[in-house]
Scaffold this active site. Structure first.
Site, PDB file in Angstrom:
ATOM      1  N   GLU A 114       8.163  -3.030   7.455  1.00 54.88           N
ATOM      2  CA  GLU A 114       7.373  -1.830   7.716  1.00 54.88           C
ATOM      3  C   GLU A 114       7.146  -1.640   9.217  1.00 54.88           C
ATOM      4  O   GLU A 114       6.808  -2.587   9.931  1.00 54.88           O
ATOM      5  CB  GLU A 114       6.022  -1.979   7.010  1.00 54.88           C
ATOM      6  CG  GLU A 114       5.020  -0.874   7.277  1.00 54.88           C
ATOM      7  CD  GLU A 114       3.691  -1.107   6.572  1.00 54.88           C
ATOM      8  OE1 GLU A 114       2.874  -0.167   6.561  1.00 54.88           O
ATOM      9  OE2 GLU A 114       3.460  -2.210   6.025  1.00 54.88           O
ATOM     10  N   LYS A 161       4.962   7.238   4.362  1.00 57.65           N
ATOM     11  CA  LYS A 161       3.884   6.592   3.608  1.00 57.65           C
ATOM     12  C   LYS A 161       2.811   7.604   3.233  1.00 57.65           C
ATOM     13  O   LYS A 161       2.310   8.343   4.078  1.00 57.65           O
ATOM     14  CB  LYS A 161       3.284   5.464   4.456  1.00 57.65           C
ATOM     15  CG  LYS A 161       2.325   4.543   3.711  1.00 57.65           C
ATOM     16  CD  LYS A 161       1.901   3.397   4.626  1.00 57.65           C
ATOM     17  CE  LYS A 161       1.058   2.374   3.906  1.00 57.65           C
ATOM     18  NZ  LYS A 161       0.683   1.248   4.790  1.00 57.65           N
ATOM     19  N   CYS A 218       4.388  -0.891   1.648  1.00 58.86           N
ATOM     20  CA  CYS A 218       3.187  -1.726   1.594  1.00 58.86           C
ATOM     21  C   CYS A 218       2.318  -1.361   0.396  1.00 58.86           C
ATOM     22  O   CYS A 218       2.765  -1.412  -0.740  1.00 58.86           O
ATOM     23  CB  CYS A 218       2.433  -1.625   2.918  1.00 58.86           C
ATOM     24  SG  CYS A 218       1.336  -3.039   3.252  1.00 58.86           S
TER      25      CYS A 218
END
Length: 331
Positions: free
Chosen positions: A44, A133, A167
């Site tokens: 990430e 995200k 995540c």
């Protein structure tokens, strides 16, 4: 879809140095390709770094946060744009797919807000897709804006259908299900998370979706943190800031590579399509195990921008009927 080798890179970022980070990534791509990998997954926000300082600085420390944000924006990337050329060339030279975590500028608007983005590049070096995200976690919201549903779809490739979640997006049941219901085979899951709970989640998602899960985590030692911008002072007295724990899980829920703890390196795993389709005979959460007569939700796949421009033109009215599928997609 045929069996292929997947590579998960666990590496420390070159903090706030885009050029050096891309050079390091290119070296890992070449190394993984020499071992036969066809898909290489990075952690990430690898370029130019995960903004780890948000877990150490209080929001009231405005001046320091502003200084670091300006540097992060400067070293981030715009898509499309020329900044990722070294990694695109490495993917082209190696003939592999590459999933790279980056900080992305909102080039469609101000150019100074950032998204936490995964970019998927093909064997020809071209950008195939990206995913932003959806929800930054806790103090990450001091750095990243929220993505939207326009990037929440699996990508069809000759190797299979790749989905991307970053995540703690992997803890969002509907985000996962949106990908299951669109036919995902492999989940690319760059992360900053670590430890037993994170690994349990990786295994659960693999078994729930009957998919392979590639969890590429960042590793960060105090020696990786530059003294510039006062960052070294934030982590003084520490040893390992992030332990890594990258891993690959099979559709059975078993770990077939990793976890890799407190070291840089590459994990390899063979992705077998039979293990995906065969395992769904008794559990297919977006197929025979779904109950669209009982459960139903919609995915809004619209791109959201702060301003829309309407040109003078005759508008056509389009009436859409609700879908009877497990996921209603509103483009």
């Amino acid at each position: 879809m045929n069996t292929f080798k997947l590579a998960v890179v666990q590496a420390a970022p070159v903090v706030l140095d885009r050029a050096a980070a891309l050079e390091k990534a290119a070296a890992y791509i070449a190394r993984a390709a020499r071992e036969g990998a066809k898909l290489v997954v990075f952690p990430e926000a690898y370029v130019p770094t995960y903004p780890f300082w948000v877990w150490f600085l209080a929001p009231r420390e405005h001046a320091r946060l502003a200084e670091l944000h300006a540097r992060l924006v400067e070293q981030s990337v715009s898509l499309p744009g020329p900044e990722l050329a070294p990694v695109q060339e490495a993917a082209r030279a190696a003939g592999v797919f590459v999933a790279l975590g980056v900080n992305e500028r909102n080039a469609e608007a101000s150019g100074t807000s950032l998204f936490n983005t995964v970019v998927l590049m093909g064997p020809d070096g071209e950008i195939v897709a990206k995913h932003r995200k959806l929800v930054p976690t806790g103090p990450e919201r001091l750095v990243w804006a929220q993505g939207d549903g326009s990037t929440l779809s699996p990508v069809s490739t000759p190797l299979g259908r790749f989905g991307m979640l970053i995540c703690w997006e992997n803890y969002m049941p509907l985000a996962r299900y949106a990908l299951y219901a669109q036919g995902m085979d492999v989940l690319l899951a760059p992360t900053y998370d670590e430890g037993e709970t994170a690994l349990c989640s990786v295994r659960h998602i693999a078994k729930e979706g009957r998919v392979y899960v590639a969890s590429a985590s960042l590793v960060l030692h105090v020696d990786h943190v530059p003294k510039a911008q006062g960052l070294a002072g934030l982590v003084a007295g520490r040893d390992w800031i992030k332990n890594g724990d990258s891993a690959v899980a099979a559709p059975s829920g078993e770990l077939i590579a990793g976890p890799l703890h407190r070291e840089e390196g590459i994990l390899y795993a063979d992705i077998d399509p039979v293990a995906i389709t065969g395992s769904r005979w008794n559990l297919d959460v977006a197929g025979h195990y779904a109950r669209p007569d009982v459960f139903h939700f919609g995915l809004r796949r619209r791109t959201l921008t702060p301003m829309s421009i309407e040109e003078e033109a005759e508008q056509e009215t389009v009436v859409r009927r609700p879908s009877e599928n497990a996921v209603q997609i509103l483009d």
